[in-house]
Write an enzyme that holds these catalytic residues in place. Structure first.
Site, PDB file in Angstrom:
ATOM      1  N   LYS A 145     -12.515  -0.567   0.226  1.00  8.39           N
ATOM      2  CA  LYS A 145     -11.744   0.201  -0.760  1.00  8.39           C
ATOM      3  C   LYS A 145     -12.535   0.253  -2.079  1.00  8.39           C
ATOM      4  O   LYS A 145     -13.564   0.917  -2.130  1.00  8.39           O
ATOM      5  CB  LYS A 145     -10.331  -0.373  -0.881  1.00  8.39           C
ATOM      6  N   HIS A 169      -5.897  -3.924  -1.687  1.00 12.89           N
ATOM      7  CA  HIS A 169      -5.724  -2.808  -2.626  1.00 12.89           C
ATOM      8  C   HIS A 169      -5.873  -3.239  -4.081  1.00 12.89           C
ATOM      9  O   HIS A 169      -5.603  -2.453  -4.980  1.00 12.89           O
ATOM     10  CB  HIS A 169      -4.351  -2.148  -2.438  1.00 12.89           C
ATOM     11  N   SER A 186       0.796  -1.225   0.000  1.00 11.50           N
ATOM     12  CA  SER A 186       0.000   0.000   0.000  1.00 11.50           C
ATOM     13  C   SER A 186       0.827   1.272   0.000  1.00 11.50           C
ATOM     14  O   SER A 186       0.342   2.315  -0.409  1.00 11.50           O
ATOM     15  CB  SER A 186      -0.946  -0.008   1.199  1.00 11.50           C
TER      16      SER A 186
HETATM   17  C1  LIG Z   1      -6.782  -1.475   3.926  1.00 16.73           C
HETATM   18  C2  LIG Z   1      -6.113  -2.764   4.210  1.00 16.73           C
HETATM   19  C3  LIG Z   1      -6.539  -3.596   5.253  1.00 16.73           C
HETATM   20  C4  LIG Z   1      -7.606  -3.178   6.214  1.00 16.73           C
HETATM   21  O1  LIG Z   1      -8.871  -3.294   5.648  1.00 16.73           O
HETATM   22  P1  LIG Z   1     -10.138  -2.921   6.548  1.00 16.73           P
HETATM   23  O2  LIG Z   1     -11.253  -3.658   5.911  1.00 16.73           O
HETATM   24  O3  LIG Z   1     -10.270  -1.428   6.483  1.00 16.73           O
HETATM   25  O4  LIG Z   1      -9.842  -3.391   7.928  1.00 16.73           O
HETATM   26  C5  LIG Z   1      -5.926  -4.824   5.409  1.00 16.73           C
HETATM   27  N1  LIG Z   1      -4.918  -5.211   4.606  1.00 16.73           N
HETATM   28  C6  LIG Z   1      -4.457  -4.427   3.605  1.00 16.73           C
HETATM   29  C7  LIG Z   1      -3.345  -4.906   2.751  1.00 16.73           C
HETATM   30  C8  LIG Z   1      -5.029  -3.178   3.388  1.00 16.73           C
HETATM   31  O5  LIG Z   1      -4.575  -2.398   2.415  1.00 16.73           O
END
Ligand SMILES: *Cc1c(COP(=O)(O)O)cnc(C)c1O
Length: 388
Positions: A240, A209, A181
């Protein structure tokens, strides 16, 4: 008196964060999440949301959520196995399995919870986890909660060494983010799967992502790299590209998903996803299957990356809509982001401990819904802030 002294210590710690430009302020939005948002009464262009497909305020998603509110109520007031399962939940689970090309899927309140639930359920002291050093915090915490032996690898050579040295483990699990990320880079899943084959290890990918945007049908990095059949476990978020509300999942072999339903603690001891969110996510998933959104996103990404490189900025290479613009110094990155916001472009600076010390950056995130003018305005704001 103890409490007063603790509070004093915490104030000092906070002051140190501020002095080092590491304190992260929050800016309330007075509008829905969108390529244009309102902050402090001013409309600004937004380049820092994970709203890759523009579904966070899509009318069809909102309508589906409203309908579910009327038909299915506000909340479940229960965990899934007591009385917290509706058809919306089971439908969303089977839709995700179809979308991801997996046997089964289990929903969690977040991907953070999904990652916290998975390791302790599958692994104990007889087992070993091999985890990429850039993996998301939720993977790190999930691994900590299991009794498995932990190994952090920096690259493929390192991974192979660790696979060779953990041959006595009962089970071995290699885990990686599909897309890192802070880098916008894609994990070398083909090579990881080949090593896992050679050393008889399982592979898990957190595709938060990537789900909805990467790969020919948006099924994520395993699809992009042709290893969907080899990856044992995929986790991801609904927070996301897939509507941006909240919720996460673990997807993969039926036995794994079944056992998670029986044993994994964030699933057993935390409330079911609200119906509004399950319904919105189902519609988001329908919209995400339309290739036009993905194509617009990839076009925007390629255009923006080329423009920024031409303008002389140091952009980490790649093809993902996460575009890290490197500054190194945390103060400089914060100063540029602040100036850009004043000129109507919202981007966020990231510094230690989110990225390594001395590698501060502004992470630009594109959406399929940004226009060409929006992209031009963002590049101009970068240039104006740099030479200000
Ligand atoms: C955003 C993200 C998470 C967290 O996701 P949530 O559903 O907001 O808890 C977990 N792992 C990765 C790789 C992320 O980018």
């Amino acid at each position: 008196m103890t409490s007063a002294s603790v509070r004093n210590d915490l104030r000092i710690e906070l002051a140190e964060l501020r002095a080092a430009n590491l304190y992260k302020p929050e800016r309330p939005l007075a509008s829905p999440q969108s390529p244009r948002v309102t902050i402090d009464g001013t409309e600004v262009l937004n380049f820092c949301a994970n709203n890759y497909l523009g579904l966070a305020d899509h009318p069809a998603v909102i309508d589906a959520a409203k309908q579910a509110l009327d038909d299915q109520g506000f909340g479940m007031a229960s965990v899934r196995f007591i009385c917290g399962t509706q058809h919306l939940h089971t439908n969303l689970e089977s839709r995700l399995s179809t979308f991801l090309g997996t046997e089964a899927t289990i929903l969690y309140s977040s991907c953070f919870d999904a990652n916290v639930g998975v390791f302790a359920t599958l692994l104990d002291e007889r087992d070993a986890v091999l985890s990429d050093h850039l993996n998301h915090a939720s993977i790190i915490d999930g691994i900590r909660l299991s009794k498995a032996r932990r190994h952090r690898y920096r690259d493929l050579t390192d991974l192979e060494t660790q696979l060779a040295s953990t041959r006595t483990a009962r089970r071995r699990l290699v885990v990686t983010d599909g897309v890192f990320s802070m880098e916008g880079s894609i994990a070398p899943l083909r090579e990881i799967c080949a090593l896992a084959d050679r050393y008889d290890a399982m592979v898990m990918v957190d595709d938060s992502h990537a789900v909805g945007i990467t790969g020919p049908t948006g099924a994520g990095t395993p699809e992009l790299l042709g290893v969907q059949d080899r990856v044992d476990i995929v986790t991801g978020t609904l927070g996301k590209a897939l509507g941006g509300a909240s919720g996460g999942y673990v997807s993969g072999h039926a036995e794994i998903v079944d056992l998670l339903r029986q044993r994994s603690r964030p699933y057993l001891f935390s409330n079911a996803l609200p119906p509004v969110i399950a319904a919105g996510a189902l519609t988001a998933l329908d919209l995400a299957t339309d290739p036009a959104r993905r194509e617009a996103l990839h076009q925007n990404t390629a255009t923006f990356r080329a423009q920024m490189t031409r303008a002389g900025f140091h952009v980490l290479p790649g093809e993902h809509p996460i575009v890290p613009v490197m500054f190194g110094d945390a103060g400089e990155a914060v100063r540029i982001a602040d100036r850009m916001l004043r000129s109507g472009v919202y981007v966020t600076a990231f510094s230690y401990p989110v990225v390594p010390m001395g590698k501060a950056r502004i992470r630009v995130q594109l959406s399929s819904e940004h226009s060409r003018d929006d992209l031009d305005q963002c590049v101009e704001a970068f240039l104006a802030a740099r030479y200000d």
